[in-house]
Design a protein around this motif. Sequence first.
Motif, PDB file in Angstrom:
ATOM      1  N   THR A  87       0.360  16.153  -8.569  1.00 26.08           N
ATOM      2  CA  THR A  87       1.670  15.666  -8.128  1.00 26.08           C
ATOM      3  C   THR A  87       1.560  14.286  -7.497  1.00 26.08           C
ATOM      4  OG1 THR A  87       2.451  17.921  -7.771  1.00 26.08           O
ATOM      5  CG2 THR A  87       3.645  16.163  -6.632  1.00 26.08           C
ATOM      6  N   VAL A  88       0.572  14.084  -6.642  1.00 29.60           N
ATOM      7  CA  VAL A  88       0.371  12.769  -6.009  1.00 29.60           C
ATOM      8  C   VAL A  88       0.099  11.717  -7.075  1.00 29.60           C
ATOM      9  CG1 VAL A  88      -1.189  11.415  -4.545  1.00 29.60           C
ATOM     10  CG2 VAL A  88      -0.383  13.651  -3.776  1.00 29.60           C
ATOM     11  N   GLU A  89      -0.781  12.020  -8.029  1.00 24.44           N
ATOM     12  CA  GLU A  89      -1.121  11.049  -9.064  1.00 24.44           C
ATOM     13  C   GLU A  89       0.062  10.739  -9.973  1.00 24.44           C
ATOM     14  OE1 GLU A  89      -5.900  11.820  -9.462  1.00 24.44           O
ATOM     15  OE2 GLU A  89      -4.578  12.913 -10.819  1.00 24.44           O
ATOM     16  N   GLU A  90       0.889  11.727 -10.271  1.00 22.05           N
ATOM     17  CA  GLU A  90       2.054  11.506 -11.135  1.00 22.05           C
ATOM     18  C   GLU A  90       3.150  10.727 -10.417  1.00 22.05           C
ATOM     19  OE1 GLU A  90       3.179  15.405 -12.407  1.00 22.05           O
ATOM     20  OE2 GLU A  90       1.689  15.464 -14.025  1.00 22.05           O
ATOM     21  N   GLU A  91       3.382  11.051  -9.156  1.00 25.29           N
ATOM     22  CA  GLU A  91       4.492  10.424  -8.437  1.00 25.29           C
ATOM     23  C   GLU A  91       4.127   9.081  -7.811  1.00 25.29           C
ATOM     24  OE1 GLU A  91       6.363  13.151  -5.740  1.00 25.29           O
ATOM     25  OE2 GLU A  91       6.642  14.662  -7.297  1.00 25.29           O
ATOM     26  N   LEU A  92       2.852   8.865  -7.527  1.00 27.04           N
ATOM     27  CA  LEU A  92       2.439   7.612  -6.893  1.00 27.04           C
ATOM     28  C   LEU A  92       1.482   6.844  -7.803  1.00 27.04           C
ATOM     29  CD1 LEU A  92       1.923   8.997  -3.273  1.00 27.04           C
ATOM     30  CD2 LEU A  92       3.888   7.742  -4.165  1.00 27.04           C
ATOM     31  N   SER A  93       0.244   7.246  -7.802  1.00 25.56           N
ATOM     32  CA  SER A  93      -0.781   6.623  -8.641  1.00 25.56           C
ATOM     33  C   SER A  93      -2.071   7.396  -8.426  1.00 25.56           C
ATOM     34  CB  SER A  93      -0.979   5.150  -8.251  1.00 25.56           C
ATOM     35  OG  SER A  93      -1.528   5.053  -6.953  1.00 25.56           O
TER      36      SER A  93
ATOM     37  N   VAL B 117     -10.516  19.113  -2.522  1.00 27.40           N
ATOM     38  CA  VAL B 117      -9.763  17.872  -2.753  1.00 27.40           C
ATOM     39  C   VAL B 117     -10.718  16.747  -3.133  1.00 27.40           C
ATOM     40  CG1 VAL B 117      -8.340  16.098  -1.658  1.00 27.40           C
ATOM     41  CG2 VAL B 117      -7.834  18.508  -1.272  1.00 27.40           C
ATOM     42  N   THR B 118     -11.838  16.642  -2.431  1.00 29.16           N
ATOM     43  CA  THR B 118     -12.814  15.595  -2.730  1.00 29.16           C
ATOM     44  C   THR B 118     -13.359  15.753  -4.146  1.00 29.16           C
ATOM     45  OG1 THR B 118     -13.414  15.473  -0.396  1.00 29.16           O
ATOM     46  CG2 THR B 118     -14.956  14.505  -1.972  1.00 29.16           C
ATOM     47  N   ASP B 119     -13.726  16.969  -4.522  1.00 35.81           N
ATOM     48  CA  ASP B 119     -14.218  17.214  -5.880  1.00 35.81           C
ATOM     49  C   ASP B 119     -13.190  16.827  -6.930  1.00 35.81           C
ATOM     50  OD1 ASP B 119     -16.672  18.146  -5.045  1.00 35.81           O
ATOM     51  OD2 ASP B 119     -16.193  20.263  -5.349  1.00 35.81           O
ATOM     52  N   ARG B 120     -11.933  17.042  -6.627  1.00 30.08           N
ATOM     53  CA  ARG B 120     -10.865  16.771  -7.599  1.00 30.08           C
ATOM     54  C   ARG B 120     -10.622  15.276  -7.784  1.00 30.08           C
ATOM     55  NH1 ARG B 120      -7.594  15.086 -10.337  1.00 30.08           N
ATOM     56  NH2 ARG B 120      -5.770  16.040 -11.269  1.00 30.08           N
ATOM     57  N   VAL B 121     -10.690  14.467  -6.721  1.00 28.67           N
ATOM     58  CA  VAL B 121     -10.330  13.045  -6.837  1.00 28.67           C
ATOM     59  C   VAL B 121     -11.524  12.110  -6.991  1.00 28.67           C
ATOM     60  CG1 VAL B 121      -8.182  13.367  -5.558  1.00 28.67           C
ATOM     61  CG2 VAL B 121     -10.216  12.604  -4.340  1.00 28.67           C
ATOM     62  N   LEU B 122     -12.718  12.531  -6.596  1.00 27.87           N
ATOM     63  CA  LEU B 122     -13.870  11.634  -6.609  1.00 27.87           C
ATOM     64  C   LEU B 122     -14.211  11.076  -7.992  1.00 27.87           C
ATOM     65  CD1 LEU B 122     -15.925  10.278  -4.801  1.00 27.87           C
ATOM     66  CD2 LEU B 122     -17.421  12.259  -5.115  1.00 27.87           C
TER      67      LEU B 122
ATOM     68  N   MET C   1       0.841  -1.160   0.000  1.00 35.18           N
ATOM     69  CA  MET C   1       0.000   0.000   0.000  1.00 35.18           C
ATOM     70  C   MET C   1       0.895   1.235   0.000  1.00 35.18           C
ATOM     71  SD  MET C   1      -2.565   1.656   2.870  1.00 35.18           S
ATOM     72  CE  MET C   1      -3.281   0.146   3.373  1.00 35.18           C
ATOM     73  N   THR C   2       0.559   2.156  -0.837  1.00 35.29           N
ATOM     74  CA  THR C   2       1.261   3.428  -0.897  1.00 35.29           C
ATOM     75  C   THR C   2       0.320   4.506  -0.403  1.00 35.29           C
ATOM     76  OG1 THR C   2       2.480   2.682  -2.833  1.00 35.29           O
ATOM     77  CG2 THR C   2       2.444   5.043  -2.415  1.00 35.29           C
ATOM     78  N   TYR C   3       0.840   5.408   0.391  1.00 33.38           N
ATOM     79  CA  TYR C   3      -0.007   6.501   0.861  1.00 33.38           C
ATOM     80  C   TYR C   3       0.772   7.793   0.857  1.00 33.38           C
ATOM     81  CZ  TYR C   3       2.432   6.153   5.313  1.00 33.38           C
ATOM     82  OH  TYR C   3       3.390   6.142   6.289  1.00 33.38           O
ATOM     83  N   ALA C   4       0.045   8.876   0.835  1.00 36.05           N
ATOM     84  CA  ALA C   4       0.662  10.199   0.866  1.00 36.05           C
ATOM     85  C   ALA C   4      -0.143  11.072   1.801  1.00 36.05           C
ATOM     86  CB  ALA C   4       0.680  10.804  -0.529  1.00 36.05           C
ATOM     87  N   ALA C   5       0.544  11.876   2.567  1.00 35.96           N
ATOM     88  CA  ALA C   5      -0.109  12.859   3.421  1.00 35.96           C
ATOM     89  C   ALA C   5       0.259  14.228   2.887  1.00 35.96           C
ATOM     90  CB  ALA C   5       0.363  12.702   4.860  1.00 35.96           C
ATOM     91  N   ALA C   6      -0.726  15.060   2.715  1.00 34.52           N
ATOM     92  CA  ALA C   6      -0.468  16.383   2.163  1.00 34.52           C
ATOM     93  C   ALA C   6      -1.475  17.369   2.709  1.00 34.52           C
ATOM     94  CB  ALA C   6      -0.545  16.331   0.644  1.00 34.52           C
ATOM     95  N   GLY C   7      -1.062  18.606   2.794  1.00 34.26           N
ATOM     96  CA  GLY C   7      -1.955  19.649   3.276  1.00 34.26           C
ATOM     97  C   GLY C   7      -2.431  20.521   2.137  1.00 34.26           C
ATOM     98  N   ALA C   8      -3.732  20.679   2.046  1.00 30.74           N
ATOM     99  CA  ALA C   8      -4.290  21.503   0.986  1.00 30.74           C
ATOM    100  C   ALA C   8      -4.954  22.753   1.511  1.00 30.74           C
ATOM    101  CB  ALA C   8      -5.306  20.693   0.181  1.00 30.74           C
ATOM    102  N   GLY C   9      -4.899  22.983   2.788  1.00 27.45           N
ATOM    103  CA  GLY C   9      -5.652  24.086   3.351  1.00 27.45           C
ATOM    104  C   GLY C   9      -4.876  25.354   3.596  1.00 27.45           C
ATOM    105  N   HIS C  10      -3.622  25.375   3.283  1.00 24.79           N
ATOM    106  CA  HIS C  10      -2.808  26.536   3.630  1.00 24.79           C
ATOM    107  C   HIS C  10      -2.108  27.106   2.407  1.00 24.79           C
ATOM    108  CE1 HIS C  10      -3.625  25.783   7.817  1.00 24.79           C
ATOM    109  NE2 HIS C  10      -3.363  24.517   7.591  1.00 24.79           N
TER     110      HIS C  10
ATOM    111  N   THR D 248      -4.941  23.043  -4.881  1.00 22.21           N
ATOM    112  CA  THR D 248      -5.489  21.691  -4.813  1.00 22.21           C
ATOM    113  C   THR D 248      -5.206  20.897  -6.075  1.00 22.21           C
ATOM    114  OG1 THR D 248      -7.235  22.444  -3.357  1.00 22.21           O
ATOM    115  CG2 THR D 248      -7.606  20.363  -4.492  1.00 22.21           C
ATOM    116  N   GLY D 249      -5.457  21.494  -7.229  1.00 24.36           N
ATOM    117  CA  GLY D 249      -5.222  20.789  -8.480  1.00 24.36           C
ATOM    118  C   GLY D 249      -3.783  20.343  -8.632  1.00 24.36           C
ATOM    119  N   GLN D 250      -2.856  21.205  -8.283  1.00 29.56           N
ATOM    120  CA  GLN D 250      -1.433  20.860  -8.387  1.00 29.56           C
ATOM    121  C   GLN D 250      -1.055  19.785  -7.374  1.00 29.56           C
ATOM    122  OE1 GLN D 250       0.774  21.790 -10.782  1.00 29.56           O
ATOM    123  NE2 GLN D 250       2.014  20.200  -9.846  1.00 29.56           N
TER     124      GLN D 250
END
Length: 79
Positions: free
Chosen positions: A20-26, A66-71, A1-10, A14-16
């Motif tokens: 980045t997560v999708e390009e570097e991980l999946s 974030v939810t709108d972007r990945v859902l 399992m691969t996971y990433a933790a990231a902050g989008a609130g500061h 969000t799109g970037q």
Amino acid sequence: MTYAAAGAGHGVATGQLVKTVEEELSPVDVLVNITGGPPPPTAVAGQPAQLWSEQFQAMVLSVVAVTDRVLPGMCQSRS
């Protein structure tokens, strides 16, 4: 399992962030939204409107963005 933790609130775009997560991980399969919340003010009454706006952005709107972007991708990969 691969996971990433990231902050989008500061100020993180969000799109970037998701790109980045999708390009570097999946593509995102599971999303867990945890804001942690902003630090509490000493008193609720008398807080400036700007502070309320910033905290709402960090705690609510960033999660929605974030939810709108990945859902759509999560739903597509499920079928």
